[in-house]
Design a protein around this motif. Structure first.
Motif, PDB file in Angstrom:
ATOM      1  N   LEU C  59      40.117  26.807 -17.771  1.00  0.00           N
ATOM      2  CA  LEU C  59      41.182  27.554 -17.110  1.00  0.00           C
ATOM      3  C   LEU C  59      42.506  27.329 -17.834  1.00  0.00           C
ATOM      4  O   LEU C  59      43.562  27.577 -17.287  1.00  0.00           O
ATOM      5  CB  LEU C  59      41.320  27.144 -15.642  1.00  0.00           C
ATOM      6  CG  LEU C  59      40.190  27.542 -14.702  1.00  0.00           C
ATOM      7  CD1 LEU C  59      40.493  27.068 -13.287  1.00  0.00           C
ATOM      8  CD2 LEU C  59      39.984  29.036 -14.706  1.00  0.00           C
ATOM      9  N   VAL C 115      39.567  22.013 -13.897  1.00  0.00           N
ATOM     10  CA  VAL C 115      40.900  21.545 -13.493  1.00  0.00           C
ATOM     11  C   VAL C 115      41.559  20.763 -14.632  1.00  0.00           C
ATOM     12  O   VAL C 115      42.779  20.804 -14.801  1.00  0.00           O
ATOM     13  CB  VAL C 115      40.857  20.728 -12.181  1.00  0.00           C
ATOM     14  CG1 VAL C 115      40.410  19.321 -12.414  1.00  0.00           C
ATOM     15  CG2 VAL C 115      42.228  20.745 -11.517  1.00  0.00           C
ATOM     16  N   ALA C 116      40.766  20.081 -15.435  1.00  0.00           N
ATOM     17  CA  ALA C 116      41.346  19.339 -16.559  1.00  0.00           C
ATOM     18  C   ALA C 116      41.919  20.304 -17.597  1.00  0.00           C
ATOM     19  O   ALA C 116      43.039  20.117 -18.089  1.00  0.00           O
ATOM     20  CB  ALA C 116      40.290  18.446 -17.204  1.00  0.00           C
ATOM     21  N   LEU C 118      42.842  23.319 -16.950  1.00  0.00           N
ATOM     22  CA  LEU C 118      43.980  23.927 -16.258  1.00  0.00           C
ATOM     23  C   LEU C 118      45.230  23.075 -16.451  1.00  0.00           C
ATOM     24  O   LEU C 118      46.311  23.570 -16.791  1.00  0.00           O
ATOM     25  CB  LEU C 118      43.659  24.048 -14.763  1.00  0.00           C
ATOM     26  CG  LEU C 118      44.789  24.386 -13.804  1.00  0.00           C
ATOM     27  CD1 LEU C 118      45.175  25.836 -13.966  1.00  0.00           C
ATOM     28  CD2 LEU C 118      44.368  24.148 -12.365  1.00  0.00           C
ATOM     29  N   GLY C 119      45.061  21.751 -16.256  1.00  0.00           N
ATOM     30  CA  GLY C 119      46.186  20.836 -16.432  1.00  0.00           C
ATOM     31  C   GLY C 119      46.704  20.870 -17.855  1.00  0.00           C
ATOM     32  O   GLY C 119      47.913  20.930 -18.088  1.00  0.00           O
ATOM     33  N   MET C 120      45.782  20.870 -18.820  1.00  0.00           N
ATOM     34  CA  MET C 120      46.191  20.913 -20.219  1.00  0.00           C
ATOM     35  C   MET C 120      46.995  22.178 -20.513  1.00  0.00           C
ATOM     36  O   MET C 120      48.057  22.125 -21.142  1.00  0.00           O
ATOM     37  CB  MET C 120      44.944  20.864 -21.104  1.00  0.00           C
ATOM     38  CG  MET C 120      45.227  20.835 -22.579  1.00  0.00           C
ATOM     39  SD  MET C 120      43.792  21.444 -23.502  1.00  0.00           S
ATOM     40  CE  MET C 120      43.779  23.158 -23.017  1.00  0.00           C
ATOM     41  N   LEU C 122      48.706  23.999 -18.415  1.00  0.00           N
ATOM     42  CA  LEU C 122      50.006  23.943 -17.743  1.00  0.00           C
ATOM     43  C   LEU C 122      50.977  23.052 -18.510  1.00  0.00           C
ATOM     44  O   LEU C 122      52.164  23.357 -18.624  1.00  0.00           O
ATOM     45  CB  LEU C 122      49.847  23.402 -16.318  1.00  0.00           C
ATOM     46  CG  LEU C 122      49.253  24.369 -15.311  1.00  0.00           C
ATOM     47  CD1 LEU C 122      49.143  23.704 -13.950  1.00  0.00           C
ATOM     48  CD2 LEU C 122      50.127  25.613 -15.197  1.00  0.00           C
ATOM     49  N   LEU C 123      50.465  21.943 -19.046  1.00  0.00           N
ATOM     50  CA  LEU C 123      51.332  21.027 -19.796  1.00  0.00           C
ATOM     51  C   LEU C 123      51.899  21.742 -21.028  1.00  0.00           C
ATOM     52  O   LEU C 123      53.090  21.636 -21.326  1.00  0.00           O
ATOM     53  CB  LEU C 123      50.560  19.772 -20.216  1.00  0.00           C
ATOM     54  CG  LEU C 123      50.212  18.831 -19.067  1.00  0.00           C
ATOM     55  CD1 LEU C 123      49.367  17.663 -19.565  1.00  0.00           C
ATOM     56  CD2 LEU C 123      51.470  18.301 -18.381  1.00  0.00           C
ATOM     57  N   MET C 126      54.497  24.160 -19.958  1.00  0.00           N
ATOM     58  CA  MET C 126      55.702  23.466 -19.501  1.00  0.00           C
ATOM     59  C   MET C 126      56.568  23.009 -20.674  1.00  0.00           C
ATOM     60  O   MET C 126      57.785  23.112 -20.640  1.00  0.00           O
ATOM     61  CB  MET C 126      55.284  22.261 -18.659  1.00  0.00           C
ATOM     62  CG  MET C 126      56.016  22.185 -17.351  1.00  0.00           C
ATOM     63  SD  MET C 126      55.319  20.906 -16.345  1.00  0.00           S
ATOM     64  CE  MET C 126      53.828  21.650 -15.795  1.00  0.00           C
ATOM     65  N   VAL C 127      55.912  22.506 -21.713  1.00  0.00           N
ATOM     66  CA  VAL C 127      56.663  22.089 -22.905  1.00  0.00           C
ATOM     67  C   VAL C 127      57.367  23.309 -23.519  1.00  0.00           C
ATOM     68  O   VAL C 127      58.544  23.245 -23.871  1.00  0.00           O
ATOM     69  CB  VAL C 127      55.722  21.433 -23.940  1.00  0.00           C
ATOM     70  CG1 VAL C 127      56.443  21.209 -25.255  1.00  0.00           C
ATOM     71  CG2 VAL C 127      55.203  20.107 -23.394  1.00  0.00           C
ATOM     72  N   ASN C 130      60.393  24.139 -21.394  1.00  0.00           N
ATOM     73  CA  ASN C 130      61.473  23.159 -21.285  1.00  0.00           C
ATOM     74  C   ASN C 130      62.143  22.787 -22.604  1.00  0.00           C
ATOM     75  O   ASN C 130      63.323  22.421 -22.618  1.00  0.00           O
ATOM     76  CB  ASN C 130      60.960  21.886 -20.600  1.00  0.00           C
ATOM     77  CG  ASN C 130      60.820  22.090 -19.109  1.00  0.00           C
ATOM     78  OD1 ASN C 130      61.660  22.717 -18.477  1.00  0.00           O
ATOM     79  ND2 ASN C 130      59.735  21.591 -18.547  1.00  0.00           N
ATOM     80  N   GLU C 131      61.425  22.887 -23.717  1.00  0.00           N
ATOM     81  CA  GLU C 131      62.036  22.503 -24.999  1.00  0.00           C
ATOM     82  C   GLU C 131      62.804  23.699 -25.568  1.00  0.00           C
ATOM     83  O   GLU C 131      62.468  24.250 -26.615  1.00  0.00           O
ATOM     84  CB  GLU C 131      60.964  22.001 -25.968  1.00  0.00           C
ATOM     85  CG  GLU C 131      60.225  20.774 -25.464  1.00  0.00           C
ATOM     86  CD  GLU C 131      61.162  19.668 -25.000  1.00  0.00           C
ATOM     87  OE1 GLU C 131      62.119  19.344 -25.741  1.00  0.00           O
ATOM     88  OE2 GLU C 131      60.973  19.142 -23.884  1.00  0.00           O
ATOM     89  N   ALA C 235      55.210  32.842 -20.755  1.00  0.00           N
ATOM     90  CA  ALA C 235      54.135  33.492 -19.998  1.00  0.00           C
ATOM     91  C   ALA C 235      52.896  33.683 -20.880  1.00  0.00           C
ATOM     92  O   ALA C 235      51.776  33.756 -20.378  1.00  0.00           O
ATOM     93  CB  ALA C 235      54.604  34.844 -19.460  1.00  0.00           C
ATOM     94  N   PHE C 239      49.337  30.188 -16.754  1.00  0.00           N
ATOM     95  CA  PHE C 239      48.124  30.087 -15.938  1.00  0.00           C
ATOM     96  C   PHE C 239      47.518  31.469 -15.701  1.00  0.00           C
ATOM     97  O   PHE C 239      46.305  31.655 -15.792  1.00  0.00           O
ATOM     98  CB  PHE C 239      48.485  29.420 -14.608  1.00  0.00           C
ATOM     99  CG  PHE C 239      47.396  29.443 -13.587  1.00  0.00           C
ATOM    100  CD1 PHE C 239      46.196  28.801 -13.833  1.00  0.00           C
ATOM    101  CD2 PHE C 239      47.577  30.085 -12.371  1.00  0.00           C
ATOM    102  CE1 PHE C 239      45.187  28.810 -12.884  1.00  0.00           C
ATOM    103  CE2 PHE C 239      46.572  30.107 -11.423  1.00  0.00           C
ATOM    104  CZ  PHE C 239      45.381  29.469 -11.678  1.00  0.00           C
ATOM    105  N   LEU C 240      48.374  32.457 -15.432  1.00  0.00           N
ATOM    106  CA  LEU C 240      47.860  33.790 -15.135  1.00  0.00           C
ATOM    107  C   LEU C 240      47.140  34.383 -16.337  1.00  0.00           C
ATOM    108  O   LEU C 240      46.150  35.090 -16.197  1.00  0.00           O
ATOM    109  CB  LEU C 240      48.995  34.715 -14.688  1.00  0.00           C
ATOM    110  CG  LEU C 240      49.602  34.355 -13.335  1.00  0.00           C
ATOM    111  CD1 LEU C 240      50.725  35.306 -12.987  1.00  0.00           C
ATOM    112  CD2 LEU C 240      48.541  34.362 -12.245  1.00  0.00           C
TER     113      LEU C 240
END
Lengths: 382, 290, 313
Positions: C59, C115-116, C118-120, C122-123, C126-127, C130-131, C235, C239-240
């Motif tokens: 995901l 889920v793992a 998915l987390g990857m 998202l991270l 996020m970077v 934010n950067e 985007a 996730f989408l």
């Protein structure tokens, strides 16, 4: 209320289509790409409603230069890639004469190159400065820039002798861009930013961030660049924690809905906004009064929802375009572009627009009014 | 210390919401192996139906009841018309069906209601309670209490009633359950009913704090799914703890580390936990049948 | 054996379609749509190697897509790397990341793996958000055009050929891989991990191979989209978008090369076709997804192929 809404939307759509089919041979084609759904539907939804409403109205009154407007509206869902695809479709397939497109800065930046390449006039509705500077020949914009909002806030802070502030901004494009613009003018106004926090666009609790701001000694005011539901939650949490220094919201809070959502917590909050929000409260001799009261009444009667400055930007864009087409006497792209650039003294919901070859926005700081919320309603700060 | 308590209160409130979503995921998963990505839409429906019913003049308690019934009907319809006909399809096929359902429900809500944000009046007022220097909303306490009550009721249902035991048996071994005469299809339907009801109740209770709109479901589904996995898929207790932990991580992350990376902190912890405990905190290791 | 033949036939069919399609495409808009289909199909093909053949759900695939996209944005803009080199670097970086996180992540099974990843994903997103000094933050950044041997690749027509040829090559490589011992091992893993490990298949190694390959495919597709559009936003890695990829893979048919293309076509073309429904387009989109999955539960291509086989006497 729901069914009424559906009925109204259906009626509106048929109106638009009926208008289009009766004048199939001679028509002006206007294309729109808006974020009617997705995270920026806050902007795109009122824009779309305003556009459809007023195009139907213009067509009912005989159209432009005797030609009916054929409207193409696509929803990009806030995705720049989708915005570019729909922009291409408008230019290549629908062969539109002009574009009213781009609810967000990102979707706008995806569409600008298309308009430039196809030499098609574009009026966009993005907030950030880069959506209009540097000036590009075919690109125009109606909303005030976030830099202007910051300057208006800082002006007010300076007047009240509050120079040490904290900022809490959304990590969405709007909040981030305004935050960065604010930071460019802090020295100009002698403002010290002591502490900064952020929140995600869909966060539902900002008390941890505000607790940190509360714990920071010397903060005299808090500024919150953000839009959507975030500012309402920030405001509620602000009062929950009993923070007493003045809170400033941004022009991203462009509708009465903010007061409804924040409730009593909104008392005393200040923000820069277009005159539209205080339409009825403007003095009668204010030259902007008529246009904002008319738009507000029309929008609220047709949709049953409180007016927002975002829909107002679309009203301004459509009217500037329609005026330019009338002056040009045709929908010829180059002529219309030249006429848009010659827009002077246009009285819109966002303020007086004076475009020039070096300014494709045409608004100055006076377009913003500083508002304060008192007794659950906006009041003008004198 | 007041900061710590404030972060704790924030984390527990947000965590309780995730916990309710995670609980919904777990119930449906247990009965059917389906990861229901429309779970967030149940929460949305609970809030939105209540908002629009009260706006139409219905008193709040009745409006809330209407919302729960409406959401349960949607849950039943989802099971009857989308999940049941695809019986025997692979897990990913079923996931895509629920993603389709979530897009469908969001689209319906945008048309039937509107695309704006809405709130509801809190049950016990807006005046925060001061606990050790931290300001806590009465509604937060109601949300936490309701979560606890739901967990206890669920536990009673599972262990004290025949129908609950049938549900558990279905979760443990579908074939065996069918052999002893349990109508497993009905049990899956029941799990959708209970999950929808829990989602709706959650939506109604948190709307006064978090606000609601037609598209709040996506993010809730994402966080709730992560919480359910952290706790261990299939364990209701794990789901609740997983939800609370994710909420607390976000609040303490935002408070003590960095608000920009608070979601990252939560997911880093989830990843770490899964690397050490591949079945979550309370999940059981499944045995693959060859 | 039959499966292998079908796969080869699928790749041939795809190549023919890519060659002949320009004859019927009426305008640059249609070329753009076709190009988008090819680019998304490339990413989905990668995902399909992982999901369809190795049976692992991801995901977070848009994370790799995003790495590729930002490589061609950040590399040339900030570090003066030529776009083509940045593209290769992006693909290598994505592959390397997949290799590094793959070992621990792929030990997880089923939804825990989901889920793992998915987390990857998202991270990574996020970077990118934010950067901001590097990535332009939530508004994204412009991407310089691709220059190949003095030829500036821009517009729908050139990109049609670049992405089309790449997709055909990628499909051919995937087909060959599946026909190799690695492919047979992957399919064994898909059928039953336990059985495969009993047969002495080194699960971890093969799963990792599939994961790294899928990351590289994803990164190249992401770079193409960024270069084609001339801009990137976070985007791209969101996730989408990951959900969209998974939906494309499953709708088209897991384990089918042609299915990847059909799934991508469906979800790229539908939003264009559904504009006739105005405010109701999402309702119709959701319904279509449900109906397809209920009636063609193995995915469009495999289900229709099975039907065709059954019809034959």
């Amino acid at each position: 209320m729901g069914t009424l809404h559906v009925a109204a939307a259906a009626a509106l759509t048929t109106l638009v289509f009926a208008g289009a089919t009766t004048a199939a041979n001679a028509e002006v084609k206007i294309g729109a790409v808006l974020s009617a759904t997705g995270p920026a539907s806050f902007l795109g939804d009122p824009e779309k409603k305003t556009l459809e409403m007023y195009v139907a109205d213009i067509n009912a009154k005989g159209g432009i230069n005797g030609q009916q407007i054929k409207l193409f509206v696509y929803d990009d869902g806030g995705d720049p890639n989708q915005a570019r695809t729909f922009g291409t479709r408008l230019i290549e397939e629908d062969k539109v004469d002009a574009l009213l497109a781009g609810s967000t800065t990102a979707t706008t930046m995806a569409i600008i190159p298309l308009a430039e390449e196809a030499k098609t006039p574009l009026i966009n509705f993005a907030g950030a400065v880069q959506a209009v500077y540097p000036v590009k020949p075919w690109n125009f914009k109606t909303p005030h820039t976030d830099l202007m909002a910051c300057e208006k806030i800082f002006e007010d802070l300076k007047k009240r002798n509050l120079t040490k502030i904290a900022m809490i901004s959304g990590t969405d494009a709007f909040g981030k861009s305004m935050h960065d613009q604010c930071k460019t003018v802090t020295t100009k106004y002698g403002i010290d930013v002591l502490h900064e926090e952020t929140y995600g666009p869909r966060d539902s609790d900002m008390t941890p961030q505000l607790t940190n701001i509360k714990g920071k000694a010397g903060v005299q005011a808090v500024v919150n660049p953000g839009f959507g539901q975030g500012p309402a939650i920030v405001t509620r949490n602000y009062r929950q924690l009993g923070i007493t220094v003045p809170l400033y919201e941004s022009h991203g809070v462009g509708s009465k809905q903010y007061i409804d959502l924040a409730g009593a917590a909104a008392e005393g909050v200040r923000l820069p906004a277009a005159a539209l929000l205080v339409a009825e409260k403007l003095p009668d001799n204010d030259p902007q009064k008529k246009v904002v009261v008319d738009y507000k009444k029309t929008y609220e009667a047709k949709t049953g929802q409180p007016v927002s400055t975002f829909g107002g930007h679309m009203y301004d864009g459509l009217m500037i375009l329609v005026d330019a087409m009338k002056r040009a006497g045709s929908a010829d792209k180059a002529k219309v572009r030249n006429e848009i650039e010659k827009t002077r003294g246009f009285m819109g919901t966002g303020g007086v627009v004076n475009m020039s070859p070096t300014d494709h926005l045409g608004l100055d700081l006076s377009a913003f009014r500083m508002l304060e919320i008192k007794n659950g309603d906006w009041t003008l700060v004198q | 210390m007041p900061e710590f308590l404030q972060f704790l209160a924030s984390g527990l409130t947000v965590g309780a919401i995730y916990a309710l979503v995670a609980l919904g995921f777990t119930l449906i998963y247990n009965a059917s192996d389906v990861i229901n990505f429309a779970q967030g839409e149940f929460v949305m429906l609970g809030g939105m139906v209540t908002v629009f019913a009260t706006a139409a003049g219905v008193p709040l308690p009745l409006a809330a009841l209407i919302a729960i019934v409406a959401t349960v009907l949607v849950g039943l319809a989802l099971h009857r018309f989308a999940i049941a006909p695809a019986r025997g399809a692979s897990a990913v096929t079923l996931i895509i069906i629920t993603i389709g359902a979530s897009i469908l429900l969001r689209g319906l809500a945008a048309v039937i209601f509107d695309k704006r944000f809405h709130s509801l009046p809190p049950i016990a007022g807006n005046k925060p309670l001061l606990v050790g220097g931290a300001a806590i909303l009465p509604q937060s306490i109601i949300v936490l209490a309701a979560t606890a009550v739901i967990v206890v009721l669920l536990w009673a249902l599972m262990t004290r009633t025949l129908i609950g035991k049938a549900l558990l048996a279905t979760a443990a071994n579908r074939l065996a359950a069918r052999l002893v005469g349990i109508d497993t299809g009905r049990m899956v339907g029941l799990s959708f009913v209970v999950s929808a009801a829990i989602g709706a109740i959650g939506g109604i209770l948190v709307t006064p704090i978090t606000l609601t709109s037609y598209d709040v479901g996506t993010l809730l589904a994402l966080k709730g799914f992560a919480a359910a996995m952290l706790g261990g898929m299939g364990s209701p207790l794990g789901a609740v703890l997983g939800g609370l932990i994710v909420g607390l991580l976000e609040a303490f992350g935002a408070g003590y580390v960095s608000s920009a990376y608070k979601d990252a902190i939560a997911f880093l912890v989830i990843l770490d936990v899964l690397f050490v405990m591949p079945h979550g905190l309370f999940g059981r290791a499944g045995v693959e049948r060859v | 054996m039959v499966a292998a033949l079908q796969t080869r036939a699928g790749v041939m069919l795809l190549a023919v379609i890519i060659l002949l399609l320009p004859l019927v495409l009426p305008s640059p808009f249609y070329f753009r749509i076709a190009t988008l289909v090819f680019i998304f199909a490339l990413a989905v093909l990668g995902l399909n190697l992982l999901m369809g053949f190795a049976g692992q759900v991801s995901l977070g695939h848009a994370g790799f897509f995003g790495i590729g996209a930002y490589a061609v944005a950040v590399g040339p803009t900030h570090w003066g790397i030529p776009s083509w080199a940045a593209l290769i670097l992006g693909a290598v970086a994505a592959g390397l990341l997949a290799f590094l996180v793959g070992r621990p992540i792929l030990r997880l099974r089923g939804h825990y793996l989901a889920v793992a990843t998915l987390g990857m994903g998202l991270l990574i997103a996020m970077v990118l958000t934010n950067e901001a000094q590097l990535t332009g933050g939530p508004d994204g950044m412009p991407v310089p055009r691709l220059d190949l041997f003095g030829w500036r690749v821009r517009g729908a027509m050139p990109w049609y050929w670049v992405s089309g040829v790449t997709l055909a090559i990628a499909a051919w490589l995937a087909a060959n891989l599946l026909d190799s011992p690695t492919g047979r091992a992957l399919r064994a893993i898909h059928d039953s991990e336990t059985a495969a490990s009993v047969l002495g298949i080194d699960l971890a190694r093969y799963k990792l191979t599939a994961f790294v390959l899928s990351a590289v495919y994803g990164a190249i597709a992401g770079a193409y989209l960024a270069l084609f559009d001339g801009l990137v936003t976070p985007a791209t890695a969101g996730f989408l978008r990951s959900i969209e990829f998974v939906s494309m893979a499953v709708l088209g048919g897991l384990g089918s090369i042609l299915g990847s293309v059909v799934g991508a076509t469906l979800l790229v073309v539908l939003p264009q076709a559904l504009t006739v429904f105005h405010d109701y387009e999402h309702i119709v989109l959701g319904l279509i997804m449900i109906v397809f999955m209920v009636f063609l539960r193995a995915g469009i291509v495999p289900s229709l192929a099975a039907l065709a086989v059954r019809r034959k006497p």
